[in-house]
Motif scaffolding. Structure first.
Motif, PDB file in Angstrom:
ATOM      1  N   LYS A  97     -13.478 -48.099  29.834  1.00 58.03           N
ATOM      2  CA  LYS A  97     -14.481 -47.827  28.890  1.00 58.03           C
ATOM      3  C   LYS A  97     -14.284 -47.546  27.604  1.00 58.03           C
ATOM      4  CE  LYS A  97     -18.838 -46.990  27.694  1.00 58.03           C
ATOM      5  NZ  LYS A  97     -19.873 -48.214  27.606  1.00 58.03           N
ATOM      6  N   THR A  98     -14.625 -48.362  26.417  1.00 57.48           N
ATOM      7  CA  THR A  98     -14.210 -48.353  25.076  1.00 57.48           C
ATOM      8  C   THR A  98     -15.425 -47.919  24.409  1.00 57.48           C
ATOM      9  OG1 THR A  98     -12.700 -50.034  25.692  1.00 57.48           O
ATOM     10  CG2 THR A  98     -12.977 -49.742  23.284  1.00 57.48           C
ATOM     11  N   PHE A  99     -15.292 -46.963  23.343  1.00 53.78           N
ATOM     12  CA  PHE A  99     -16.362 -46.559  22.633  1.00 53.78           C
ATOM     13  C   PHE A  99     -16.161 -47.091  21.085  1.00 53.78           C
ATOM     14  CE2 PHE A  99     -16.802 -43.601  25.921  1.00 53.78           C
ATOM     15  CZ  PHE A  99     -18.153 -43.637  26.107  1.00 53.78           C
ATOM     16  N   GLU A 100     -17.021 -47.756  20.396  1.00 57.30           N
ATOM     17  CA  GLU A 100     -16.950 -47.913  19.240  1.00 57.30           C
ATOM     18  C   GLU A 100     -17.193 -46.656  18.273  1.00 57.30           C
ATOM     19  OE1 GLU A 100     -15.619 -50.557  17.729  1.00 57.30           O
ATOM     20  OE2 GLU A 100     -15.286 -51.385  19.692  1.00 57.30           O
ATOM     21  N   THR A 101     -16.289 -46.288  17.329  1.00 55.39           N
ATOM     22  CA  THR A 101     -16.485 -45.306  16.380  1.00 55.39           C
ATOM     23  C   THR A 101     -16.268 -45.261  15.161  1.00 55.39           C
ATOM     24  OG1 THR A 101     -14.268 -44.218  16.436  1.00 55.39           O
ATOM     25  CG2 THR A 101     -15.665 -43.857  18.284  1.00 55.39           C
ATOM     26  N   PRO A 102     -16.736 -44.600  14.232  1.00 53.24           N
ATOM     27  CA  PRO A 102     -16.157 -45.227  12.813  1.00 53.24           C
ATOM     28  C   PRO A 102     -14.847 -45.246  12.308  1.00 53.24           C
ATOM     29  CG  PRO A 102     -18.148 -43.341  12.798  1.00 53.24           C
ATOM     30  CD  PRO A 102     -17.676 -43.616  14.249  1.00 53.24           C
ATOM     31  N   ALA A 103     -14.179 -44.501  13.119  1.00 56.75           N
ATOM     32  CA  ALA A 103     -12.887 -44.652  13.094  1.00 56.75           C
ATOM     33  C   ALA A 103     -11.930 -45.656  13.830  1.00 56.75           C
ATOM     34  CB  ALA A 103     -12.151 -43.144  13.581  1.00 56.75           C
TER      35      ALA A 103
END
Lengths: 792, 221
Positions: free
Chosen positions: B9-15
């Motif tokens: 599971k991968t989340f897109e974050t601003p970083a």
């Protein structure tokens, strides 16, 4: 037993009364507007069309040399004629004060108990009138400044002054209200003493047997009647065919209904945007609960159904709140409009189609408008909905840098503005709603202002204060001596004038036009020209006509000939220009020499005067008018009409009362709905920023500073919406001004943006923003740090 | 009962992209009382969310019972969740305008598995089972944290799901109340429920039958 989910709906609705009330009021605003419009239309439409049709309006009027019962009977038997009635007319002037007179038009009625055409009904007082009585149209008492039983002093061309008793009033629904026309309409008996001396114009009114709404057919039948009458040895000097089936104020009514519809749609759009914003706000508050319900098994559809159910509940509340005042406002407005149009509204029930429209608007539109926000909220992933920290609002780098550039602002305020600009959808909805409101408000004032400006501009091109008509051409020297004896008069010009009939297609004389012969070098007239040029010195048999002439004969253009019938002869003038005039009177301006020749007047005679007074105020002009009346009477120079241009201008403006009423109502609705919308949006902003407010308070922000920031946020939103509203108002105003001008005056009003409207809305929107921000600001300031930080 | 294969599971974050889970394989058998432990950010809650169908894997498959969750539509996933799993959250997540009994009845309402006339009786039974029968007609705001969590557990049992998923259920409670809640979960496991407990408290492991440790998104033991 009510299922838990519906209990939640009920408790959410009734538990948060303030928010629910705002939502109900937002929806109720739309319901109110539509109910008002539908009820008003439902009451007025039958009153106007039904009542006017019941008067059996004449299809055509023939002006003949003399009229008798036998002649009318023979007309009734002519092919194509459905019915006919003799209705001679006495043109007179009524004294309304010392040396003050207003025009009067008295119809001679064959039998008050058996009227056939252009009928009217008894209102108050005697019926029928005796030989020395007159019955005035009910709206004429105010103009004539008399009551029932009073004596009316009349001056009729070519006779000594007479007096009659006002025996009563009648309601003639086919006539416009007297106060609007600045004229006294009345009715006298066949045996009236006023008829002595043959002062009347003999008229026969007729209706066609078939196709009563086909103007071409009516003209054919009327022409055939005219030919037959001429064969019988009569002279028919004029045949008038009014627009079939059209109330004399149909133009006003159309402009009125157009504006009612246009602003109804705009107001409705405003309410719809408000409801959408409100629903967006409601759903934003419910995101966490949506997540909870979905976590325990609620499907997207069940969640959406639940909130749509809540909206339906609010919509039902809006119907209860919005319909009764809408019905009341509709009736009040209808009664007012009916008065302006000299008709009465019946007790017509609210129509079925109206119920359907209101139910649709009330019940279907809010859920429809809310569908987007509800679906979006229902589809939110559970993880996102239950996240402790909601996703950070996105703010574009450029805007972020822009806000950071405002380093002189206090940081908390910058945070507030950043929050405002980062919630783009909410900001767009709020700004959009206020902008639609602002554009509506400004357009209403712009149209109103354009109208006033057009009238003022039109009258500003007439550099004279009084227009006087004499009974007979009089030596210029005698007239000049009379004028010289009136110190209130500065100067005058003598323009030959007459009232010939316009010769229409087929060589038939139709309506009366005004034929005027001003000096080409006159400084008193400076009409705006839509096409062509003004009269030039040396012109012969040329003419400038106004738009009202084109309305009578739309085929006429520059280069064509306009023909008029005068003294039994037809005169033709080549059109060199089309003047832009707002007056409904059709006017033909021709070289002085040609008008003199056509009227048989001499150069050293005067019958029509244009007078400049020394004082240009109401009192000065009125004093000059009285002095002139006295002086002309003393010198036995009978006057047929004396009109102050100020009164003529007011007469046109009075026709616009009903239009202004729509515009004012539209503006008022906008202010109320806009205020509601802004309050709800700001409240939501505070709710969404509760935690942030708590953090600010925890680190030392005072309640005053927090409240001030909410207020400034409201001002920024208001100012932003004003910019968008100004951009929206320009095309909207142009469209409405063009449409209204064309309906009413047969010419566009010319694009006009009122600085007062533009500046006024800026001031108003800032005041609205300040008032609307009061409650949210107070809420924000009253939050304790603990409450704010524990807010989910 | 619960089977995860190569779950990422991968989340897109601003970083940038953040991998919360990296190729997790895990099987949990029926009736097990499993504790998932690990440091903050190790991926415990993400793993539980995937088992509950609250979130979807970026790669790999999640199967619970007969259902392969990543093949279900959102609505079917919600319906499945309502019947097949009960979820207990750290912050209780009770609807504030419904009473305790109504909160328990709500999943029955959405799932439609129990006849309307029987829902209240069942809700009261469940509240009695978690020792808060006298709180049935009170709003959540008037209950203590422990009482709210008990109501949340009763709600999780509303449709009698075979699986109970609890995400830090004691994280917002004092230690005594937390211990009571853990005891309750143990009783439910003993009664045949499959219980998966996410926790970072060592003391919570007493009574569990299995411990899965996560570190940096991977199962390390």
């Amino acid at each position: 037993m009510i299922a838990p989910r519906w209990r939640k709906v009920l408790r959410d609705t009734f538990g948060q009364r303030g928010r629910s009330l705002l939502a109900v009021l937002a929806m109720a605003a739309g319901v109110f507007e539509i109910t008002t419009m539908v009820h008003e239309y439902a009451l007025l439409e039958p009153a106007l069309h039904g009542m006017y049709a019941r008067t059996r309006p004449a299809s055509a009027t023939l002006l003949v040399d003399r009229v008798s019962d036998a002649l009318v009977d023979s007309v009734r038997c002519m092919p194509g004629v459905g019915d006919a009635e003799a209705r001679p007319v006495i043109v007179a002037r009524v004294r309304v004060g010392p040396d003050e007179w207003v025009p009067a038009r008295l119809q001679v009625v064959r039998d008050f108990g058996a009227q056939r055409l252009d009928t009217f009904e008894p209102d108050h007082g005697a019926w029928p009138p005796g030989p020395d009585d007159v019955l005035l149209e009910r709206t004429a008492l105010r103009v004539a400044k008399v009551g029932i039983g009073a004596t009316l002093a009349l001056r009729i061309e070519g006779t000594a002054d007479r007096s009659v008793r006002v025996a009563g009033t009648v309601h003639a629904a086919g006539l416009p209200p007297a106060w609007m026309e600045h004229m006294v309409p009345g009715f006298v008996a066949w045996n009236s003493s006023l008829r002595e001396g043959g002062v009347e114009s003999a008229q026969i009114r007729m209706v066609v047997a078939d196709h009563p709404l086909e103007e071409g057919h009516i003209r054919e039948v009327a022409d055939s009647v005219r030919t037959r009458l001429e064969r019988l040895g009569h002279t028919v000097t004029r045949v008038t065919v009014p627009p079939p089936g059209r109330h004399p104020h149909a133009d006003q009514m159309e402009a009125f209904l157009f504006l009612l519809l246009a602003f109804g749609i705009l107001s409705f759009a405003l309410s719809a945007v408000l409801v959408a914003s409100m629903m967006h706000a409601l759903m934003a508050e419910q995101v966490r609960q949506v997540g909870m319900m979905k976590a325990i098994g609620a499907t997207d559809r069940q969640v959406a159904g639940l909130y749509l159910g809540q909206i339906a509940l609010l919509a039902a509340g809006a119907l209860i709140v919005g319909v009764p005042p809408g019905l009341l406002a509709g009736r009040t407005f209808a009664v007012f409009a009916a008065g302006v149009l000299n008709t009465d509204v019946s007790g017509a029930p609210f129509p079925l189609w109206g119920v359907a429209v209101v139910a649709f608007i009330g019940f279907v539109v809010p859920p429809l408008v809310a569908l987007g926000p509800v679906r979006r909220a229902a589809r939110i992933p559970v993880r996102e909905a239950l996240a402790d920290d909601p996703p950070a609002p996105r703010l574009g780098g450029r805007r972020m840098r822009g806000l950071e550039g405002l380093a002189w602002l206090p940081r908390p305020l910058r945070l507030t503005l950043r929050a405002t600009f980062s919630r783009r959808l909410r900001l767009a909805l709020t700004v959009g709603m206020l902008a639609v409101g602002g554009a509506t408000f400004m357009s209403a004032l712009n149209v109103s202002s354009a109208w006033l400006r057009a009238v003022n501009d039109d009258f500003g091109r007439r550099h004279y204060d009084l227009a006087v008509g004499l009974d007979q051409p009089q030596p210029v020297a005698a007239v000049a001596a009379a004028l010289a004896a009136v110190p209130e008069v500065e100067r005058a010009e003598y323009w030959p004038a007459a009232s010939p009939y316009l010769v229409g297609p087929g060589g038939v004389a139709t309506r009366t036009v005004s034929l005027v012969g001003p000096d080409p070098g006159s400084r008193l007239l400076d009409l705006a020209l839509a096409r062509g040029r003004w009269l030039a010195p040396g012109d012969r048999h040329t003419a400038v006509v106004n738009g009202a002439v084109l309305a009578l004969d739309p085929d006429l253009a520059v280069g064509d000939s306009v023909r008029v019938r005068l003294r039994g002869r037809t005169e033709a003038f080549q059109i060199v220009g089309i003047a832009r005039e707002l007056t409904p009177m059709a006017s033909v301006y021709a070289p002085r020499a040609d008008v003199l020749a056509a009227t048989g007047q001499h150069d050293d005679e005067a019958r029509s005067l244009r007078i400049v007074t020394r004082a240009h105020d109401d009192a000065g002009e009125r004093a000059a008018a009285r002095a002139l009346e006295r002086e002309f009477e003393r010198r036995e120079l009978p006057v047929t009409g004396l009109m102050r241009m100020r009164d003529a201008r007011q007469g046109i403006l009075d026709h616009l009362v009903i239009i202004w009423s729509v515009l004012a109502a539209a503006a008022l609705v906008v202010v109320v709905v806009g205020g509601l919308g802004l309050t709800s949006m700001l409240t939501l902003g505070v709710v969404q920023r509760t935690r942030e407010i708590g953090i600010l308070a925890a680190i030392g922000a005072t309640p005053t500073a927090i409240a001030r920031d909410v207020w400034i946020e409201a001002l920024v939103i208001g100012a932003l919406s004003w910019v968008v509203a100004v951009a929206l108002a320009a095309p909207l105003s142009w469209g409405l001004e063009t449409a209204c001008g064309n309906i009413f005056f047969k010419t566009g009003l010319g694009f006009h943006v009122s600085p007062l409207a533009t500046g006024g809305w800026l001031a108003l929107v800032l005041v609205l923003a300040s008032i609307s921000s009061f409650l949210p600001a107070r809420r924000a300031a009253r939050l304790t740090v603990r409450e704010a930080l524990s807010h989910a | 009962m619960i089977r995860l294969r190569s779950v990422t599971k991968t989340f897109e974050t601003p970083a940038g992209a953040f991998a919360a889970l990296r190729g997790v394989d895990l099987d949990i058998a029926a009736g097990e009382f499993t504790a998932i432990v690990g440091r903050s950010g190790s991926g415990k809650s993400t793993l539980l969310n995937l088992m509950a169908g609250i979130d979807r894997p970026s790669a790999g498959t999640v199967a619970v019972g007969e259902a392969t969750l990543d093949t279900l539509s959102n609505d079917r996933l919600a319906s499945w969740r309502g019947r097949a799993v009960g979820i207990v959250f750290q912050f209780f997540q009770l609807l504030p305008t419904l009473t305790a009994a109504e909160n328990v009845m709500l999943p029955m309402d959405f799932a439609g598995t129990i006849r309307p006339a029987e829902r209240r009786r069942r809700a009261l039974e469940l509240l009695a089972r978690v020792d808060v029968p006298e709180q049935a007609d009170k709003l959540p705001a008037t209950l203590s944290g422990g009482q709210q969590q008990r109501v949340a557990i009763a709600r999780a049992l509303a449709n009698d799901p075979p699986i109970l998923l609890a995400d830090e259920p004691t994280g917002n409670l004092d230690s005594a109340t937390g211990a009571d809640i853990l005891r309750l979960l143990g009783e439910l496991s003993a009664a045949g429920k499959t219980v998966v407990l996410v926790t970072h408290e060592r003391g919570a492991l007493d009574g569990t039958t299995r411990t899965v440790t996560l570190a940096d998104g991977r199962v390390v033991s």
